[in-house]
Design a protein around this motif. Structure first.
Motif, PDB file in Angstrom:
ATOM      1  N   SER A  17     -68.509   7.429 -39.575  1.00  0.00           N
ATOM      2  CA  SER A  17     -67.613   7.347 -38.416  1.00  0.00           C
ATOM      3  C   SER A  17     -68.371   7.070 -37.120  1.00  0.00           C
ATOM      4  O   SER A  17     -67.768   6.694 -36.121  1.00  0.00           O
ATOM      5  N   TYR A  18     -69.689   7.220 -37.140  1.00  0.00           N
ATOM      6  CA  TYR A  18     -70.512   6.932 -35.960  1.00  0.00           C
ATOM      7  C   TYR A  18     -71.173   5.559 -36.013  1.00  0.00           C
ATOM      8  O   TYR A  18     -71.645   5.070 -34.996  1.00  0.00           O
ATOM      9  N   SER A  24     -65.624   2.435 -35.663  1.00  0.00           N
ATOM     10  CA  SER A  24     -65.590   3.104 -36.962  1.00  0.00           C
ATOM     11  C   SER A  24     -64.944   4.480 -36.829  1.00  0.00           C
ATOM     12  O   SER A  24     -64.275   4.938 -37.756  1.00  0.00           O
ATOM     13  N   GLY A  25     -65.120   5.130 -35.687  1.00  0.00           N
ATOM     14  CA  GLY A  25     -64.464   6.410 -35.467  1.00  0.00           C
ATOM     15  C   GLY A  25     -62.954   6.282 -35.509  1.00  0.00           C
ATOM     16  O   GLY A  25     -62.263   7.096 -36.127  1.00  0.00           O
ATOM     17  N   VAL A  28     -61.822   5.556 -39.208  1.00  0.00           N
ATOM     18  CA  VAL A  28     -61.891   6.772 -40.030  1.00  0.00           C
ATOM     19  C   VAL A  28     -60.805   7.757 -39.603  1.00  0.00           C
ATOM     20  O   VAL A  28     -60.152   8.374 -40.451  1.00  0.00           O
ATOM     21  N   LEU A  29     -60.581   7.890 -38.327  1.00  0.00           N
ATOM     22  CA  LEU A  29     -59.558   8.816 -37.818  1.00  0.00           C
ATOM     23  C   LEU A  29     -58.163   8.419 -38.299  1.00  0.00           C
ATOM     24  O   LEU A  29     -57.353   9.275 -38.654  1.00  0.00           O
ATOM     25  N   GLU A  32     -58.316   8.802 -42.540  1.00  0.00           N
ATOM     26  CA  GLU A  32     -58.559  10.148 -43.091  1.00  0.00           C
ATOM     27  C   GLU A  32     -57.538  11.118 -42.519  1.00  0.00           C
ATOM     28  O   GLU A  32     -57.497  11.338 -41.320  1.00  0.00           O
ATOM     29  N   ARG A  39     -62.545  14.203 -39.901  1.00  0.00           N
ATOM     30  CA  ARG A  39     -61.699  13.892 -38.744  1.00  0.00           C
ATOM     31  C   ARG A  39     -62.359  14.341 -37.435  1.00  0.00           C
ATOM     32  O   ARG A  39     -62.268  13.657 -36.427  1.00  0.00           O
ATOM     33  N   ALA A  42     -65.027  11.825 -36.588  1.00  0.00           N
ATOM     34  CA  ALA A  42     -64.405  10.561 -36.190  1.00  0.00           C
ATOM     35  C   ALA A  42     -63.842  10.646 -34.771  1.00  0.00           C
ATOM     36  O   ALA A  42     -64.006   9.716 -33.971  1.00  0.00           O
ATOM     37  N   SER A  45     -66.733  10.835 -32.229  1.00  0.00           N
ATOM     38  CA  SER A  45     -67.310   9.493 -32.085  1.00  0.00           C
ATOM     39  C   SER A  45     -66.428   8.630 -31.194  1.00  0.00           C
ATOM     40  O   SER A  45     -66.912   7.958 -30.282  1.00  0.00           O
ATOM     41  N   THR A  46     -65.151   8.665 -31.450  1.00  0.00           N
ATOM     42  CA  THR A  46     -64.206   7.858 -30.669  1.00  0.00           C
ATOM     43  C   THR A  46     -64.235   8.248 -29.202  1.00  0.00           C
ATOM     44  O   THR A  46     -64.346   7.378 -28.318  1.00  0.00           O
TER      45      THR A  46
END
Length: 119
Positions: A17-18, A24-25, A28-29, A32, A39, A42, A45-46
């Motif tokens: 997620s990173y 990618s965050g 994945v968020l 998932e 989560r 993710a 990261s976001t």
């Protein structure tokens, strides 16, 4: 070790997620729904990388203003270079911590992500 929706172990999914910063965050968020550990990483990261991208965009906009950009550019450019290096190492650190199955919380961003995921 728990699995994620991707069929990966949770530590690998969290680390991924990173990898492509906030893109990618977000992916994945969205995908998932069950694994809170994945989560959390993710969302962290976001939040972190989206904030950094917005910050850099605003600074670059200010530096593009005639005269003001020239004056501030002398001071801001070295600081932004140093900040970019620090963010690069934070990025590597976050990937490592997620891969080690640790819920490492960044100041502010980690707290917000934790409060949203583990409420």
């Amino acid at each position: 070790m728990n699995k994620s929706v991707f069929g990966l172990t949770e530590n690998l999914a969290a680390a991924l997620s990173y990898v492509v910063v906030f893109f990618s965050g977000v992916v994945v968020l969205i995908l998932e729904r069950e694994n809170k550990f994945v989560r959390f990483h993710a969302l962290q990261s976001t939040l972190f990388f989206l904030f950094y991208a917005i910050f850099v965009t605003v600074v670059n906009f200010i530096l593009s203003i005639p005269f003001l950009g020239a004056v501030l550019g002398i001071l801001v450019t070295p600081v932004m270079l140093l900040l970019g290096i620090v963010v690069f190492f934070v990025w590597l650190f976050l990937i490592f911590k997620a891969f080690q199955n640790e819920t490492y919380k960044l100041p502010f961003f980690g707290d917000v992500a934790y409060s949203q995921i583990y409420k």
